[in-house]
Motif scaffolding. Structure first.
Motif, PDB file in Angstrom:
ATOM      1  N   ASN A  88      74.124  50.403  25.757  1.00 45.64           N
ATOM      2  CA  ASN A  88      74.517  51.788  25.792  1.00 45.64           C
ATOM      3  C   ASN A  88      74.002  52.767  26.735  1.00 45.64           C
ATOM      4  OD1 ASN A  88      75.908  53.913  24.667  1.00 45.64           O
ATOM      5  ND2 ASN A  88      74.732  54.238  22.865  1.00 45.64           N
ATOM      6  N   GLY A  89      74.184  52.979  27.854  1.00 40.67           N
ATOM      7  CA  GLY A  89      73.657  53.915  28.759  1.00 40.67           C
ATOM      8  C   GLY A  89      72.335  53.699  29.013  1.00 40.67           C
ATOM      9  N   GLY A  90      71.997  52.396  29.232  1.00 44.80           N
ATOM     10  CA  GLY A  90      70.611  51.877  29.464  1.00 44.80           C
ATOM     11  C   GLY A  90      69.814  51.476  28.585  1.00 44.80           C
ATOM     12  N   ASP A  91      70.248  51.750  27.325  1.00 45.70           N
ATOM     13  CA  ASP A  91      69.619  51.214  25.978  1.00 45.70           C
ATOM     14  C   ASP A  91      70.173  49.992  25.450  1.00 45.70           C
ATOM     15  OD1 ASP A  91      67.563  53.390  26.246  1.00 45.70           O
ATOM     16  OD2 ASP A  91      69.395  54.583  25.227  1.00 45.70           O
ATOM     17  N   THR A  92      69.439  48.965  25.395  1.00 49.02           N
ATOM     18  CA  THR A  92      70.039  47.568  25.047  1.00 49.02           C
ATOM     19  C   THR A  92      69.600  47.155  23.871  1.00 49.02           C
ATOM     20  OG1 THR A  92      70.197  47.168  27.325  1.00 49.02           O
ATOM     21  CG2 THR A  92      70.631  45.215  25.934  1.00 49.02           C
ATOM     22  N   TYR A  93      70.163  46.579  22.812  1.00 50.19           N
ATOM     23  CA  TYR A  93      69.856  45.853  21.449  1.00 50.19           C
ATOM     24  C   TYR A  93      70.444  44.711  21.635  1.00 50.19           C
ATOM     25  CZ  TYR A  93      69.297  44.899  16.548  1.00 50.19           C
ATOM     26  OH  TYR A  93      69.084  44.245  15.608  1.00 50.19           O
ATOM     27  N   LEU A  94      69.702  43.600  21.230  1.00 52.56           N
ATOM     28  CA  LEU A  94      70.061  42.331  21.551  1.00 52.56           C
ATOM     29  C   LEU A  94      69.840  41.532  20.279  1.00 52.56           C
ATOM     30  CD1 LEU A  94      67.816  43.229  24.243  1.00 52.56           C
ATOM     31  CD2 LEU A  94      69.363  41.385  25.293  1.00 52.56           C
ATOM     32  N   ARG A  95      70.797  40.468  19.722  1.00 54.82           N
ATOM     33  CA  ARG A  95      70.521  39.471  18.911  1.00 54.82           C
ATOM     34  C   ARG A  95      70.864  38.358  19.527  1.00 54.82           C
ATOM     35  NH1 ARG A  95      70.054  40.030  13.593  1.00 54.82           N
ATOM     36  NH2 ARG A  95      69.952  41.911  12.539  1.00 54.82           N
ATOM     37  N   SER A  96      70.008  37.339  19.565  1.00 55.89           N
ATOM     38  CA  SER A  96      70.164  36.134  20.578  1.00 55.89           C
ATOM     39  C   SER A  96      69.370  34.927  19.903  1.00 55.89           C
ATOM     40  CB  SER A  96      69.916  36.253  21.863  1.00 55.89           C
ATOM     41  OG  SER A  96      70.145  35.246  22.831  1.00 55.89           O
ATOM     42  N   THR A  97      70.096  33.693  20.052  1.00 52.89           N
ATOM     43  CA  THR A  97      69.538  32.511  19.762  1.00 52.89           C
ATOM     44  C   THR A  97      68.894  31.631  21.174  1.00 52.89           C
ATOM     45  OG1 THR A  97      71.494  31.266  20.350  1.00 52.89           O
ATOM     46  CG2 THR A  97      71.396  32.198  18.057  1.00 52.89           C
ATOM     47  N   ARG A  98      68.944  32.503  22.230  1.00 54.71           N
ATOM     48  CA  ARG A  98      68.469  31.964  23.395  1.00 54.71           C
ATOM     49  C   ARG A  98      67.639  32.880  24.154  1.00 54.71           C
ATOM     50  NH1 ARG A  98      74.302  30.710  26.222  1.00 54.71           N
ATOM     51  NH2 ARG A  98      74.676  29.953  24.057  1.00 54.71           N
ATOM     52  N   GLU A  99      67.075  32.690  25.286  1.00 52.85           N
ATOM     53  CA  GLU A  99      66.178  33.536  26.020  1.00 52.85           C
ATOM     54  C   GLU A  99      67.024  34.222  26.719  1.00 52.85           C
ATOM     55  OE1 GLU A  99      64.406  32.609  30.078  1.00 52.85           O
ATOM     56  OE2 GLU A  99      62.973  31.877  28.582  1.00 52.85           O
ATOM     57  N   ARG A 100      66.537  35.564  26.988  1.00 55.21           N
ATOM     58  CA  ARG A 100      67.138  36.486  27.838  1.00 55.21           C
ATOM     59  C   ARG A 100      66.358  37.372  28.594  1.00 55.21           C
ATOM     60  NH1 ARG A 100      72.789  35.798  26.456  1.00 55.21           N
ATOM     61  NH2 ARG A 100      73.020  35.144  24.418  1.00 55.21           N
ATOM     62  N   VAL A 101      66.926  37.936  29.715  1.00 51.87           N
ATOM     63  CA  VAL A 101      66.191  38.751  30.656  1.00 51.87           C
ATOM     64  C   VAL A 101      67.022  39.956  30.703  1.00 51.87           C
ATOM     65  CG1 VAL A 101      65.463  39.250  33.218  1.00 51.87           C
ATOM     66  CG2 VAL A 101      65.394  36.621  32.079  1.00 51.87           C
ATOM     67  N   VAL A 102      66.229  40.875  30.569  1.00 51.20           N
ATOM     68  CA  VAL A 102      66.744  42.264  30.757  1.00 51.20           C
ATOM     69  C   VAL A 102      66.051  43.313  32.028  1.00 51.20           C
ATOM     70  CG1 VAL A 102      66.795  44.721  29.651  1.00 51.20           C
ATOM     71  CG2 VAL A 102      67.035  42.642  28.399  1.00 51.20           C
ATOM     72  N   ALA A 103      66.993  43.620  32.941  1.00 46.65           N
ATOM     73  CA  ALA A 103      66.731  44.292  33.987  1.00 46.65           C
ATOM     74  C   ALA A 103      65.965  45.454  33.928  1.00 46.65           C
ATOM     75  CB  ALA A 103      67.739  44.281  35.184  1.00 46.65           C
ATOM     76  N   LEU A 104      65.131  45.841  34.457  1.00 51.71           N
ATOM     77  CA  LEU A 104      64.447  47.215  34.678  1.00 51.71           C
ATOM     78  C   LEU A 104      64.922  47.836  36.068  1.00 51.71           C
ATOM     79  CD1 LEU A 104      60.898  46.404  33.347  1.00 51.71           C
ATOM     80  CD2 LEU A 104      62.934  46.995  31.965  1.00 51.71           C
ATOM     81  N   LEU A 105      65.414  49.237  35.883  1.00 55.40           N
ATOM     82  CA  LEU A 105      66.069  49.632  37.194  1.00 55.40           C
ATOM     83  C   LEU A 105      65.371  51.119  37.400  1.00 55.40           C
ATOM     84  CD1 LEU A 105      68.377  49.274  39.243  1.00 55.40           C
ATOM     85  CD2 LEU A 105      69.704  50.439  37.572  1.00 55.40           C
ATOM     86  N   PRO A 106      64.445  51.230  38.138  1.00 62.25           N
ATOM     87  CA  PRO A 106      63.598  52.516  38.468  1.00 62.25           C
ATOM     88  C   PRO A 106      64.395  53.277  39.725  1.00 62.25           C
ATOM     89  CG  PRO A 106      62.130  50.736  39.292  1.00 62.25           C
ATOM     90  CD  PRO A 106      63.521  50.055  38.625  1.00 62.25           C
ATOM     91  N   GLU A 107      64.871  52.322  40.667  1.00 61.71           N
ATOM     92  CA  GLU A 107      65.682  52.911  41.713  1.00 61.71           C
ATOM     93  C   GLU A 107      67.185  52.532  41.894  1.00 61.71           C
ATOM     94  OE1 GLU A 107      63.411  52.671  45.296  1.00 61.71           O
ATOM     95  OE2 GLU A 107      61.780  53.637  44.379  1.00 61.71           O
ATOM     96  N   PRO A 108      68.121  53.217  41.673  1.00 57.23           N
ATOM     97  CA  PRO A 108      69.439  52.549  41.578  1.00 57.23           C
ATOM     98  C   PRO A 108      70.003  52.090  42.949  1.00 57.23           C
ATOM     99  CG  PRO A 108      69.644  54.777  40.529  1.00 57.23           C
ATOM    100  CD  PRO A 108      68.052  54.849  40.903  1.00 57.23           C
ATOM    101  N   GLU A 109      69.611  52.911  44.128  1.00 55.22           N
ATOM    102  CA  GLU A 109      69.887  52.446  45.288  1.00 55.22           C
ATOM    103  C   GLU A 109      69.275  51.003  45.711  1.00 55.22           C
ATOM    104  OE1 GLU A 109      68.559  55.318  44.303  1.00 55.22           O
ATOM    105  OE2 GLU A 109      69.868  56.826  45.491  1.00 55.22           O
ATOM    106  N   SER A 110      68.111  50.752  45.143  1.00 55.16           N
ATOM    107  CA  SER A 110      67.470  49.466  45.654  1.00 55.16           C
ATOM    108  C   SER A 110      67.846  48.360  44.589  1.00 55.16           C
ATOM    109  CB  SER A 110      65.982  49.612  45.473  1.00 55.16           C
ATOM    110  OG  SER A 110      65.622  50.676  46.397  1.00 55.16           O
ATOM    111  N   GLY A 111      68.490  48.509  43.554  1.00 54.94           N
ATOM    112  CA  GLY A 111      68.861  47.482  42.407  1.00 54.94           C
ATOM    113  C   GLY A 111      67.626  47.149  41.832  1.00 54.94           C
TER     114      GLY A 111
END
Length: 248
Positions: free
Chosen positions: A125-148
């Motif tokens: 939700n607009g950069g805020d993420t809530y996860l329920r999961s049975t497996r490993e996940r990776v959440v990206a951190l994005l300090p510079e949108p142009e760089s990805g």
């Protein structure tokens, strides 16, 4: 408000990839814009639920306009809707206004409500993420949108539910009293993570403030904050239960 990246485009969502047996879909209700990954398409059910949740928040604000306007914590009665009380409680812990927790609160409400239908459910939700999961996940951190995104936060199986919420003075439209590029907070509770991200980013007004942010994060650990990532220019710091990984 001096923000360098005010685009409403959410190109970062293109990198969100469902795993096998999962689907991704968007749910937009008025100003709420969610990206959901789940085990089945629940967009109609989630849209109806989000309308209900938004109605509770809007109705409360109609009779208590200070709830939407305050930049400091507010007391609410026990008779208030659950989501209102949760937002107020998180804001009180972090020393911010209750609307600082609204994105995380909506994301968590959706994730908790539909966890039975989909034990694996991720709500962004607009950069805020809530996860329920049975497996490993990776959440990206994005300090510079142009760089990805080049850095991600690995969340191991068995550590869910988990929330990763972010605040920035340079990205997006949300109010920040600081000038830092990014503060991302990990916690089990998305309301706390969202409010804490705002509070910590408010402190980040110069590179020297990074240590101040980490100190305050440690103080909030007793309330459930699990880790924090902070960036101001080229100054980067992390503390807590954070396993940072390079993204391809």
């Amino acid at each position: 408000m001096n923000k360098r990246h005010l685009s409403t485009a959410r190109d970062y969502r293109d990198a969100i990839r469902p795993r096998g047996g999962e689907v991704r879909f968007q749910v937009a209700v008025e100003q709420t814009d969610l990206l959901v990954v789940a085990e089945k398409d629940l967009r109609d059910e989630i849209a109806s639920f989000v309308s209900q949740v938004r109605g509770e928040i809007k109705n409360w604000i109609m009779f208590h306009p200070e709830f939407a306007e305050s930049l400091v914590p507010l007391d609410v009665p026990e008779t208030a809707p659950e989501i209102i009380r949760a937002m107020a409680d998180a804001a009180s812990v972090c020393g911010v206004g209750p609307m600082a927790a609204v994105a995380g609160a909506v994301a968590q409400a959706v994730g908790d409500r539909f966890a039975v239908e989909s034990p694996n459910i991720l709500v962004e939700n607009g950069g805020d993420t809530y996860l329920r999961s049975t497996r490993e996940r990776v959440v990206a951190l994005l300090p510079e949108p142009e760089s990805g995104a080049v850095i991600g936060l690995r969340l191991e199986a068995g550590t869910f539910p988990a929330a990763v919420c972010a605040s920035s003075a340079t990205i997006g439209h949300s109010l920040s009293l600081g000038s830092g590029d990014l503060v991302a907070v990990r916690a089990a509770d998305a309301r706390l993570a969202d409010a804490a991200a705002t509070a910590l980013c408010n402190l980040l007004k110069a590179e020297a403030d990074v240590d101040r942010v980490l100190k305050r994060a440690r103080e909030l650990a007793g309330h459930g904050l699990q880790g924090v990532f902070a960036q101001y220019g080229k100054q980067v710091a992390a503390w807590g239960e954070l396993e940072l990984v390079a993204l391809e």
